[in-house]
Enzyme design. Structure first.
Site, PDB file in Angstrom:
ATOM      1  N   CYS A   1    -109.746 -92.897  25.200  1.00  0.00           N
ATOM      2  CA  CYS A   1    -109.130 -92.591  26.495  1.00  0.00           C
ATOM      3  C   CYS A   1    -108.923 -93.907  27.222  1.00  0.00           C
ATOM      4  O   CYS A   1    -109.675 -94.870  27.016  1.00  0.00           O
ATOM      5  CB  CYS A   1    -110.043 -91.662  27.295  1.00  0.00           C
ATOM      6  SG  CYS A   1    -109.394 -91.203  28.928  1.00  0.00           S
TER       7      CYS A   1
ATOM      8  N   TYR B   1    -110.512 -88.269  37.649  1.00  0.00           N
ATOM      9  CA  TYR B   1    -110.520 -86.852  37.274  1.00  0.00           C
ATOM     10  C   TYR B   1    -111.620 -86.065  37.977  1.00  0.00           C
ATOM     11  O   TYR B   1    -111.583 -84.837  37.989  1.00  0.00           O
ATOM     12  CB  TYR B   1    -110.671 -86.705  35.754  1.00  0.00           C
ATOM     13  CG  TYR B   1    -109.422 -87.101  35.001  1.00  0.00           C
ATOM     14  CD1 TYR B   1    -108.380 -86.203  34.807  1.00  0.00           C
ATOM     15  CD2 TYR B   1    -109.272 -88.392  34.503  1.00  0.00           C
ATOM     16  CE1 TYR B   1    -107.238 -86.564  34.140  1.00  0.00           C
ATOM     17  CE2 TYR B   1    -108.121 -88.767  33.824  1.00  0.00           C
ATOM     18  CZ  TYR B   1    -107.105 -87.853  33.650  1.00  0.00           C
ATOM     19  OH  TYR B   1    -105.959 -88.224  32.995  1.00  0.00           O
TER      20      TYR B   1
ATOM     21  N   HIS C   1    -112.834 -87.450  30.607  1.00  0.00           N
ATOM     22  CA  HIS C   1    -112.294 -87.037  31.903  1.00  0.00           C
ATOM     23  C   HIS C   1    -113.381 -86.455  32.813  1.00  0.00           C
ATOM     24  O   HIS C   1    -113.084 -85.692  33.740  1.00  0.00           O
ATOM     25  CB  HIS C   1    -111.122 -86.059  31.744  1.00  0.00           C
ATOM     26  CG  HIS C   1    -109.896 -86.712  31.199  1.00  0.00           C
ATOM     27  ND1 HIS C   1    -108.688 -86.062  31.081  1.00  0.00           N
ATOM     28  CD2 HIS C   1    -109.681 -87.969  30.756  1.00  0.00           C
ATOM     29  CE1 HIS C   1    -107.788 -86.889  30.579  1.00  0.00           C
ATOM     30  NE2 HIS C   1    -108.381 -88.051  30.368  1.00  0.00           N
TER      31      HIS C   1
ATOM     32  N   ASN D   1    -105.089 -85.288  24.138  1.00  0.00           N
ATOM     33  CA  ASN D   1    -105.932 -84.533  25.061  1.00  0.00           C
ATOM     34  C   ASN D   1    -106.019 -83.063  24.682  1.00  0.00           C
ATOM     35  O   ASN D   1    -105.087 -82.523  24.079  1.00  0.00           O
ATOM     36  CB  ASN D   1    -105.379 -84.655  26.485  1.00  0.00           C
ATOM     37  CG  ASN D   1    -105.738 -85.972  27.126  1.00  0.00           C
ATOM     38  OD1 ASN D   1    -106.866 -86.438  26.997  1.00  0.00           O
ATOM     39  ND2 ASN D   1    -104.785 -86.575  27.828  1.00  0.00           N
TER      40      ASN D   1
ATOM     41  N   ARG E   1     -96.855 -78.110  29.156  1.00  0.00           N
ATOM     42  CA  ARG E   1     -97.660 -78.770  30.186  1.00  0.00           C
ATOM     43  C   ARG E   1     -97.334 -78.209  31.569  1.00  0.00           C
ATOM     44  O   ARG E   1     -98.245 -78.027  32.397  1.00  0.00           O
ATOM     45  CB  ARG E   1     -97.403 -80.283  30.157  1.00  0.00           C
ATOM     46  CG  ARG E   1     -98.144 -81.041  31.247  1.00  0.00           C
ATOM     47  CD  ARG E   1     -97.877 -82.529  31.176  1.00  0.00           C
ATOM     48  NE  ARG E   1     -98.598 -83.240  32.228  1.00  0.00           N
ATOM     49  CZ  ARG E   1     -98.670 -84.563  32.298  1.00  0.00           C
ATOM     50  NH1 ARG E   1     -98.076 -85.318  31.397  1.00  0.00           N
ATOM     51  NH2 ARG E   1     -99.340 -85.132  33.277  1.00  0.00           N
TER      52      ARG E   1
END
Length: 418
Positions: free
Chosen positions: A163, A240, A193, A143, A89
């Site tokens: 989500c 987002y 998102h 995700n 990440r």
């Protein structure tokens, strides 16, 4: 009923177990946590057992590294894994910045990197689940949810994507309006998102105009976009959307701030220390810093609708489009209000979208189709094509540079790149 959680060593897991315990879902008799990190899993599992005991919930909780053993006989399997961990990440959130692009783990180049690592792993897990629990529902929280869920559905798996954005907005708006959460129904539409709240029903009346008139400033602080934009759109964008509507501003902030991955890694270390304390029998306050607010509530409600045999209930989930947004393919996965029962989820009709929303959705949907193709078939040029199609990138030289960097950084997770 048996519930399996893949990625059970996540520091999210106590949030889920706390939700199950507080709801006192009597049908859940066994919970199995699966994770390859045995040491971390043991710490999380023992804390989860204390949560169940404290709440008086009779469910038995056990652990295993074996997905097949865990899924055998399960009614629902929750996926919440992170291929590559926080280290991967960190890369997702940093390498795009070198090209002046937003660094984020679910959208842009970082989101594509995560999709490439994740889709093959999730599909492999799903095949194991189907072999031993063909009637089990897969609830995907991994995700990028939309792309991963589309991959699952394309292979015929009984899957629904989840989500926490919609339930977070619902609870937050209820607080702003000083009403109970159950009194609020959001009209929530888009892609994962990439969603907007286009209506807020309270007692059968759309109060969104009042919300935009009286609470736009409060929403602005929460979302990170100016209140005038909300009023012009006539909708509330998810947080987002700041990566699209304020891209350069966000990039400038990211270049001078620690990546979220570094922050979360610190939070996780602290949480695991807290979880290891045998005196701890309630969720620690630090868990709120981890993200995923209300995930447990949304997940428990969704699992109940899928497995209880009761009447259909409405949830905001990631589901096949099937004509709800007529400008997208039927097999596109959208995030919208849906009916959910033992037969699965079906998108409710969506009133025609405003051009500004439909245009951005269509653009990102094109990227997502190419991203899934790259995740399934591999190839550096497919990666570059997906990046070129993304509205946050869209220039061939930058797409090529990002593609090379992405493949090099993630080669250990991409068999075709080794």
């Amino acid at each position: 009923m048996k519930l399996t959680v893949v990625g059970g060593g996540s520091t999210y897991t106590p949030e889920l177990i706390d939700g199950l315990a507080r709801r006192r879902e009597p049908a859940i008799e066994e919970i199995v946590l699966v994770d390859p990190d045995a040491e971390r899993l043991d710490v999380v599992a023992e804390f989860c057992r204390r949560l169940l005991r404290e709440a008086g919930h009779p469910a038995r909780l056990r652990t295993t590294p074996d997905v097949v053993e865990a899924a055998t006989g399960a009614a629902a399997v929750l996926l919440q894994l992170r291929v590559g961990g926080q280290q991967a990440r960190y890369g997702d959130e940093t390498f795009p910045l070198e090209c002046g692009c937003v660094g984020q783990e679910t959208t842009g180049a970082g989101g594509l990197a995560k999709a490439l690592r994740t889709v093959p792993v999730v599909l492999d897990i799903a095949e194991h689940v189907r072999a031993v629990a063909p009637e089990a529902w897969i609830v995907n929280f991994t995700n990028p949810v939309g792309i991963v869920t589309r991959a699952l559905l394309a292979e015929g798996h009984r899957a629904v994507g989840l989500c926490n954005v919609a339930i977070t907005f619902s609870r937050w708006i209820a607080q702003l309006l000083d009403v109970t959460p159950d009194a609020v129904r959001l009209e929530h539409t888009g892609l994962n998102h990439l969603t907007w709240v286009r209506g807020v029903q309270v007692d059968g009346r759309d109060v969104l105009p009042d919300l935009l008139g009286e609470h736009a400033e409060a929403m602005s602080e929460h979302i990170g976009l100016p209140p005038e934009l909300f009023r012009r759109l006539g909708a509330v964008p998810s947080y987002y959307l700041k990566y699209f509507y304020a891209h350069d501003e966000v990039v400038a902030q990211q270049r001078t701030s620690p990546p979220r991955a570094a922050v979360v890694a610190d939070v996780e270390r602290d949480l695991l220390k807290r979880y290891a304390d045998p005196a701890l029998t309630a969720k620690p306050e630090e868990l709120s810093k981890r993200g995923g607010a209300y995930y447990s509530e949304a997940a428990v409600q969704l699992v109940h609708s899928l497995t209880s045999g009761g009447p259909a209930e409405e949830h905001v989930v990631n589901v096949r489009n099937d004509g709800a947004l007529p400008f997208l393919p039927d097999d596109m996965v959208i995030e919208t209000n849906s009916t959910v029962d033992g037969e699965g989820a079906e998108a409710l009709p969506v009133r025609p979208l405003e051009p500004a929303l439909a245009g951005l959705i269509g653009h990102v949907a094109g990227y997502e189709q190419l991203a899934l193709d790259a995740a399934l078939r591999g190839g550096r040029d497919r990666v570059a094509d997906a990046l070129l199609a993304h509205p946050l990138i869209g220039q061939h030289a930058i797409a090529d540079q990002l593609a090379d960097e992405l493949v090099q950084r993630n080669a250990q997770f991409l068999p075709w790149a080794r």
